[in-house]
Design a protein around this motif. Sequence first.
Motif, mmCIF file in Angstrom:
data_model
loop_
_atom_site.group_PDB
_atom_site.id
_atom_site.type_symbol
_atom_site.label_atom_id
_atom_site.label_comp_id
_atom_site.label_asym_id
_atom_site.label_seq_id
_atom_site.Cartn_x
_atom_site.Cartn_y
_atom_site.Cartn_z
ATOM 1 N N GLY A 285 0.786 -1.229 0.000
ATOM 2 C CA GLY A 285 0.000 0.000 0.000
ATOM 3 C C GLY A 285 0.817 1.277 0.000
ATOM 4 N N SER A 286 2.057 1.203 -0.454
ATOM 5 C CA SER A 286 2.906 2.402 -0.537
ATOM 6 C C SER A 286 2.590 3.139 -1.841
ATOM 7 N N VAL A 287 1.367 3.646 -1.904
ATOM 8 C CA VAL A 287 0.847 4.212 -3.150
ATOM 9 C C VAL A 287 0.213 5.570 -2.882
ATOM 10 N N VAL A 288 0.523 6.528 -3.740
ATOM 11 C CA VAL A 288 -0.164 7.826 -3.740
ATOM 12 C C VAL A 288 -1.116 7.826 -4.929
ATOM 13 N N LEU A 289 -2.423 7.893 -4.644
ATOM 14 C CA LEU A 289 -3.441 7.875 -5.693
ATOM 15 C C LEU A 289 -3.858 9.305 -6.027
ATOM 16 N N LEU A 290 -3.813 9.629 -7.296
ATOM 17 C CA LEU A 290 -4.162 10.966 -7.761
ATOM 18 C C LEU A 290 -5.448 10.910 -8.564
ATOM 19 N N ALA A 291 -6.312 11.889 -8.361
ATOM 20 C CA ALA A 291 -7.591 11.949 -9.055
ATOM 21 C C ALA A 291 -7.560 13.057 -10.106
ATOM 22 N N ASN A 292 -8.677 13.196 -10.822
ATOM 23 C CA ASN A 292 -8.836 14.286 -11.787
ATOM 24 C C ASN A 292 -9.195 15.549 -11.014
ATOM 25 N N ASP A 293 -8.200 16.094 -10.324
ATOM 26 C CA ASP A 293 -8.387 17.278 -9.506
ATOM 27 C C ASP A 293 -7.099 18.093 -9.546
ATOM 28 N N PRO A 294 -7.047 19.248 -8.885
ATOM 29 C CA PRO A 294 -5.826 20.056 -8.946
ATOM 30 C C PRO A 294 -4.569 19.317 -8.499
ATOM 31 N N MET A 295 -4.676 18.482 -7.467
ATOM 32 C CA MET A 295 -3.501 17.737 -7.022
ATOM 33 C C MET A 295 -2.990 16.808 -8.110
ATOM 34 N N GLY A 296 -3.913 16.065 -8.721
ATOM 35 C CA GLY A 296 -3.513 15.164 -9.787
ATOM 36 C C GLY A 296 -2.899 15.899 -10.959
ATOM 37 N N THR A 297 -3.417 17.069 -11.252
ATOM 38 C CA THR A 297 -2.891 17.866 -12.354
ATOM 39 C C THR A 297 -1.509 18.386 -12.038
ATOM 40 N N ALA A 298 -1.316 18.897 -10.839
ATOM 41 C CA ALA A 298 -0.066 19.555 -10.486
ATOM 42 C C ALA A 298 1.063 18.585 -10.183
ATOM 43 N N ALA A 299 0.785 17.277 -10.158
ATOM 44 C CA ALA A 299 1.889 16.325 -10.057
ATOM 45 C C ALA A 299 2.789 16.441 -11.281
ATOM 46 N N ASN A 300 2.216 16.994 -12.360
ATOM 47 C CA ASN A 300 2.993 17.391 -13.531
ATOM 48 C C ASN A 300 3.273 18.881 -13.327
ATOM 49 N N PRO A 301 4.411 19.242 -12.736
ATOM 50 C CA PRO A 301 4.585 20.582 -12.180
ATOM 51 C C PRO A 301 4.697 21.678 -13.226
ATOM 52 N N THR A 302 4.168 22.835 -12.871
ATOM 53 C CA THR A 302 4.218 24.013 -13.716
ATOM 54 C C THR A 302 4.591 25.217 -12.856
ATOM 55 N N PRO A 303 5.000 26.310 -13.465
ATOM 56 C CA PRO A 303 5.499 27.447 -12.682
ATOM 57 C C PRO A 303 4.535 27.965 -11.619
ATOM 58 N N LEU A 304 3.226 27.934 -11.889
ATOM 59 C CA LEU A 304 2.265 28.465 -10.930
ATOM 60 C C LEU A 304 1.649 27.406 -10.034
ATOM 61 N N SER A 305 1.722 26.132 -10.431
ATOM 62 C CA SER A 305 1.039 25.093 -9.659
ATOM 63 C C SER A 305 1.868 24.559 -8.499
ATOM 64 N N ILE A 306 3.173 24.716 -8.577
ATOM 65 C CA ILE A 306 4.051 24.067 -7.593
ATOM 66 C C ILE A 306 3.702 24.504 -6.176
ATOM 67 N N ASP A 307 3.629 25.801 -5.924
ATOM 68 C CA ASP A 307 3.293 26.266 -4.578
ATOM 69 C C ASP A 307 1.899 25.821 -4.158
ATOM 70 N N TYR A 308 0.989 25.726 -5.109
ATOM 71 C CA TYR A 308 -0.402 25.415 -4.801
ATOM 72 C C TYR A 308 -0.545 24.050 -4.147
ATOM 73 N N LEU A 310 2.364 21.966 -3.198
ATOM 74 C CA LEU A 310 3.639 21.433 -2.700
ATOM 75 C C LEU A 310 3.515 20.771 -1.332
ATOM 76 N N ASP A 311 2.959 21.469 -0.351
ATOM 77 C CA ASP A 311 2.880 20.914 1.000
ATOM 78 C C ASP A 311 2.004 19.664 1.043
ATOM 79 N N ASP A 312 0.861 19.702 0.341
ATOM 80 C CA ASP A 312 -0.035 18.542 0.337
ATOM 81 C C ASP A 312 0.613 17.342 -0.344
ATOM 82 N N TYR A 313 1.279 17.583 -1.448
ATOM 83 C CA TYR A 313 1.917 16.499 -2.194
ATOM 84 C C TYR A 313 3.031 15.872 -1.367
ATOM 85 N N LEU A 314 3.843 16.703 -0.742
ATOM 86 C CA LEU A 314 4.914 16.180 0.109
ATOM 87 C C LEU A 314 4.341 15.340 1.247
#
Length: 326
Positions: A285-308, A310-314
């Motif tokens: 179960g060492s899995v991070v599941l991403l949905a069709n939401d901002p978190m899932g989108t920002a796992a592909n990082p972009t200049p404005l999404s990283i801060d949005y 970062l803390d949650d993803y970490l």
Amino acid sequence: MRSTFGMGLALWAVVQATAGAAQEFPVTVTHAFGATVVEEAPVRVASVGWANHEVPLALGIVPVGFARASWGDDDGDGLLPWVTERLEALGAEAPVLFDEGDGIDFEAVASTNPDVILAAYSGISQSDYETLSRIAPVIAYPDAAWTTTWREMMSQNAAGLGMAEEGAALVADIEGRIAKAVAGYPELRGKTGMFVTHLDIRDLSTIGFYADADQRVQFLTDLGMETPQAVREASEAGKYSGRVSTERIDLFNDVDLVVTYGDEARLAEMSDNALIARFPAIARGSVVLLANDPMGTAANPTPLSIDYVLDDYLGRLAEAAARAGE
């Protein structure tokens, strides 16, 4: 999720501090299709592909048009939340949004009468490039389709705007905030992370993964993790993804955690498969599941999404890493 409003102001402060350093024109930007000359400082900026519009926005320029968001757009307005916040911070309304569901809408791009078209992170073909070039100078990707990092996206597009130094300052600013956030998660240091493309129970004959040339994988490295040896060996040069027969699942015994798109129900169905169950990270179960939401989108990082995100993803990566050590 963390607001990007403060980040937008910080980025703008960096731009203001370097405002006198804009390049002289004409400027030449080399890329996979050759070189593009931008004769004069562009006023009307358009973009195609993924998130290229975030570069001018981060630099204080509102594009005249860019691609409509098709993933992670919770309210269906075609804008991702960090883009909405940046537009609000700049006191601007949404520009023309191009529908790229069936490919580039060349007529829509042309209708915005751009001075330059940014496409540093995209999958445009030679034919696409030539067609777009008849509309305006095009800033294409440096090497191969969909392999541009967020750093390269920013530097390549900023160069086309005549703002190479401002772009470099923004990259350094973002890198500093990433480093500060990562310092709070020492448990991720040295852990190996594999980004599986999607969990698809319709075809369990192969496992798809993003290769080390993909910026989703490179972002995990930014966050203190390492790319598994098996992924590096199975990655083809210039390719952003790959596939391996599920019968060779033992190749991934060195994977500490998996990041993928899907939900708990899909993961449970996958785990019932005899071969998939041999994948240690999935089995424990060492899995991070991403949905069709901002978190899932920002796992592909972009200049404005990283801060949005970062803390949650970490935090989610750290939870999965803890399960890896159980």
